[in-house]
Design an enzyme around this catalytic site. Structure first.
Site, short mmCIF file in Angstrom:
data_model
loop_
_atom_site.label_atom_id
_atom_site.label_comp_id
_atom_site.label_asym_id
_atom_site.label_seq_id
_atom_site.Cartn_x
_atom_site.Cartn_y
_atom_site.Cartn_z
N GLU A 60 0.86 -1.18 0.00
CA GLU A 60 0.00 0.00 0.00
C GLU A 60 0.89 1.23 0.00
O GLU A 60 1.94 1.25 0.65
CB GLU A 60 -0.93 0.03 1.21
CG GLU A 60 -1.80 1.28 1.24
CD GLU A 60 -2.99 1.17 2.19
OE1 GLU A 60 -3.88 2.05 2.10
OE2 GLU A 60 -3.04 0.23 2.99
N GLU A 382 -12.31 -3.62 3.80
CA GLU A 382 -12.67 -3.16 5.15
C GLU A 382 -13.91 -2.29 5.21
O GLU A 382 -13.96 -1.30 5.92
CB GLU A 382 -11.49 -2.42 5.79
CG GLU A 382 -10.30 -3.29 6.08
CD GLU A 382 -9.25 -2.58 6.93
OE1 GLU A 382 -9.52 -1.46 7.41
OE2 GLU A 382 -8.15 -3.15 7.11
#
Length: 827
Positions: A60, A382
């Site tokens: 990320e 998420e």
């Protein structure tokens, strides 16, 4: 089975005495039958097969992992696109120093529609770029490739130089510029090594500049628009089975609107792969969720290419049009949703389509005519709204399966390891027959030691698990030990857990938004965390199949929950009153209505506490964890009652119990996670994990009656007279864990043992009659539990040796605080 021989006299000792005794008592001279533990292997039983892709890496763009990190570009803000939309402190000239007349312009004379800003330099002016960290790193004798898009009148000249405060770092280059926007190139050979270099561009005439770039010639595998070599090599050394990209929260946050001329190609857009491919000067920059600008120079093509270069399966994740990571929004724009679904189909074509297809042609034009062989894709990350997410996920999955039935489409279970969101998401995934579910959790080392058996009870016929993000909360060796212990459980359950990746992968030490991280770096060096060494040991010694085995355990000497009580807030102002603690027999341990002040309470320092109108009030709405405590750390079996009122701020309030010190306690977090849920959390040595959670919010201005009943290791919680929940914290943090696998290629048995305690573990190993060679190749990681690897010191480093006492039954002493792998040849 209890520990053999010594168990009887050890069982009654406290934990401290147990470890001290173990360290001080030497093994008897003839102690072959006296062991601390026993491992028994059953070679006749068939364990789970382990896929080659079991372990991978999660990338990320957080902590400057891309620009200023893995992406080898040395110039920061190369296209003058930095904006307050990225960071409140940014300007289009962030990281640049201008001499003379210099102005960033956004008009019709721009380079292209997406690269909107450019720099107008007056005659005799210059600009200098400071790069990242302390400056631009160059090494003597190495080559650096400069490029710039420029526009100027015929006969104009640019002078480009590399320098630091001591002087020149390379021979300056003069570039003749004439006419409209054109790309110009030059090469430098560094004459000195410096960590504080600056790139300067000067012009004798009026000129316009854009995409000012400097790359080391020596990128990973010498790829153009390539990767920083030392970081890429560290990732490659892990031999990852997959690369998950482009991130977690980065994927599904930001605006879900499209770019347009009317919006000025607005930023804070969710990450969309089409923004990141094609010529770099035509890629749109964007605001990064983590507080800086992302150039997209490292884009989807580069992710696919890197995955291929290191022999890993590419695993992209696309937004599902439902935000997560503390945001709660789902698009109702069906046309926008369908456009994203089509973008996902186009992504698969970009990766796998022939060079004659629309998006395969784009890939081929970038230099890769052959397909990238994409097999897995994740949708969403998420999300806090599981039902809204799953309704949209199903549309993505249906479209993908209809056109590309061989693609594994991965769903997820929200941001936590348990709780209402997790349970709802898993129910929907099971009922929907999802291929695979992405789980994420970051917990204390204690949690990882307690939950080695997490996947033992998962449904063997249901969706498989992709453990896409996990880490214990720290980069010390104690964290590596806990993760290693947990990983033995992942391998034992390799029929359920098909993919797993520690997260995050990279952190620039001068731009940190998240800790812990696997690989740390600055502009001159990179180093492996203790966690990296654990991951590498497991990832390079996986094996093909689990050989079932059992081990004895450590006596549980935890005793009842004990501790003082506490009050706290998190980005909130709250008031507390009428605190009363009574023992189980009814006697009063503490009673405080704050009419006489707050002398009974100890303040740790954070927040602004004072007595106001007979209440104990914390008024700082920016402060996090403002804990004040009262009472005796030896208290046990008690009731805590308190009235709490939220006055203002983002969250609710926190009531603590079992408080031993600032790093070890339980608290009931009411209105946490931006006032979306409540949970009981346990902190051990500063790292927190969740024991119980429910959705819900706390109202401002309303007084809540709270009661917490502690009995032994059982806790019952009451809110306004109604039972809110209960739990029993009786799961031991087992420090001795093991798993055995077989490597079909080499014929090795791999015995993997974690001893996460400060005492060696003499262990009887029974290989169940397997014929084996008499020697084993041993790799050991061992250090003090507080040890941390740094740029200049690596106390956690693998040590290899040979053990010459292997037999179908043998004894091995595993060092204190160690992870040990024994590779044993089968005879």
């Amino acid at each position: 089975m209890p520990r053999t021989a010594r168990t009887g006299w050890r069982a009654g000792l406290t934990a401290t005495a147990l470890l001290t005794a173990a360290a001080l008592v030497p093994a008897p001279a003839h102690a072959e039958d006296v062991t601390d533990y026993a491992i028994t292997v059953d070679p006749s039983a068939r364990g789970a097969a382990i896929d080659d892709t079991m372990y991978g890496v999660f990338f990320e763009d957080i902590n400057r992992a891309a620009d200023g990190g893995l992406y080898a570009e040395l110039v920061q803000n190369r296209s003058f696109e930095y904006s307050t939309a990225d960071n409140g402190a940014y300007t289009p000239l962030t990281s640049w120093t201008a001499g003379g007349t210099a102005q960033v312009v956004n008009d019709s004379g721009r380079l292209n529609a997406r690269n909107r800003n450019y720099l107008s330099l007056g005659a005799g002016s210059s600009v200098t770029n400071a790069g990242y960290n302390t400056g631009i790193r160059v090494e003597q004798g190495k080559k650096y490739d400069f490029s710039v898009w420029a526009r100027a009148e015929s006969g104009s000249t640019l002078t480009v130089s590399l320098k630091d405060t001591a002087g020149s770092l390379a021979t300056a280059r003069r570039i003749a510029v004439e006419g409209g926007w054109t790309k110009y190139k030059a090469t430098f050979t560094a004459t000195r090594t410096s960590n504080r270099g600056r790139l300067a561009v000067a012009t004798a005439h009026d000129a316009a500049l854009d995409e000012v770039s400097l790359f080391p010639r020596d990128t990973y595998k010498n790829q153009p628009n390539g990767l920083r070599k030392d970081l890429a090599e560290k990732i490659a050394a892990l031999q990852p089975g997959f690369v998950r990209f482009p991130g977690g929260c980065l994927v599904n946050t930001g605006s879900m609107e499209d770019y347009s001329e009317a919006s000025g190609w607005q930023r804070r857009r969710s990450y969309q792969w089409k923004d990141t491919v094609g010529p770099v000067e035509e890629r749109a920059t964007n605001a990064n969720f983590w507080g800086y600008n992302q150039s997209y120079g490292l884009g989807y093509y580069e992710y696919f290419r890197f995955s291929e270069d290191i022999g890993a399966m590419p695993l992209p994740v696309v937004p599902a049009l439902v935000t997560g990571c503390g945001q709660n929004k789902a698009t109702e724009d069906d046309a926008l949703l369908q456009r994203h679904v089509q973008d996902t189909l186009d992504l698969i074509e970009f990766a796998n389509g022939p060079a004659t297809s629309k998006w395969g042609k784009v890939r081929a034009a970038m230099g890769h005519p052959k397909p990238f062989h994409l097999t897995h894709i994740g949708v969403g990350n998420e999300e806090n709204l599981p039902r809204e997410f799953f309704a949209r996920f199903e549309k993505f999955r249906a479209a993908i399966k209809a056109k590309y039935p061989g693609i594994t489409v991965i769903s997820n279970s929200g941001p936590d390891d348990a709780g209402a969101i997790f349970d709802t998401a898993w129910q929907l995934n099971r009922e929907g027959g999802v291929d695979m579910v992405d789980e994420h959790y970051y917990n204390s080392p204690d949690w990882f030691l307690r939950h080695n058996d997490r996947y033992d009870s998962y449904d063997r016929t249901g969706p498989k698990v992709f453990l896409g993000e996990y880490a214990s909360q720290g980069n010390a060796w104690r964290n590596g030990l806990a993760e290693a212990a947990f990983m033995t459980g992942l391998e034992r359950n390799a029929d359920v857990v098909k993919l797993a990746s520690y997260a995050p992968l990279l952190a620039n030490e001068d731009y940190v938004q998240w800790r812990p991280d696997m690989i740390w770096f600055n502009n001159r060096a990179s180093w492996n965390s203790a966690n990296y060494e654990v991951q590498k040991l497991f990832m390079t010694n996986v094996g093909d199949r689990v050989i079932p085995s059992k081990a004895t355990t450590t006596p549980d000497v935890s005793g009842p929950i004990t501790g003082a009580v506490g009050l706290s807030t998190w980005a909130t102002s709250a008031a507390y009153d009428d605190v009363k603690v009574t023992s189980a027999d009814g006697s009063t341990l503490l009673s405080d209505d704050f009419s006489g002040g707050a002398a009974q309470w100890r303040h740790s320092g954070a927040g602004d506490w004072s007595v106001q109108d007979g209440q104990y009030v914390q008024t700082d709405t920016a402060a996090e964890n403002t804990m004040v405590t009262a009472g005796d750390p030896a208290w046990r079996d008690y009731d805590l009652r308190v009235k709490a009122t939220k006055k203002s701020g983002k969250e609710g309030f926190l009531v603590a119990f079992g408080v031993k010190d600032t790093g070890n306690y339980y608290w009931w977090n009411l209105g946490g996670w931006n006032n979306t849920q409540s949970a009981v959390e346990q902190a051990v040595d500063g790292g927190k994990s969740t024991l119980l959670t429910k959705a819900g919010s706390i109202e401002t201005g309303r007084a809540y009656d709270i009661r917490i009943e502690v009995r032994g290791r059982q806790v019952t919680l009451f809110l306004d007279g109604q039972e809110w929940g209960r739990f029993t914290d009786d799961k031991p943090a087992e420090p001795f864990r093991q798993v055995v696998t077989r490597d079909a290629r080499t014929g090795d048995l791999i015995v993997k043992v974690v001893n996460a305690q400060p005492a060696e573990a003499r262990t009887a190993v029974d290989l169940g009659g397997t014929r084996v060679a008499s020697t084993a190749r041993v790799t050991t990681l061992a250090a003090d539990q507080d040890a941390v690897n740094t740029e200049t010191d690596a106390p956690v480093t693998p040590v290899t040796s040979t053990f010459r006492g292997v037999a179908p039954k043998f004894t091995y002493t595993f060092p204190a605080n160690s992870v040990t792998f024994l590779r044993i040849k089968q005879g």
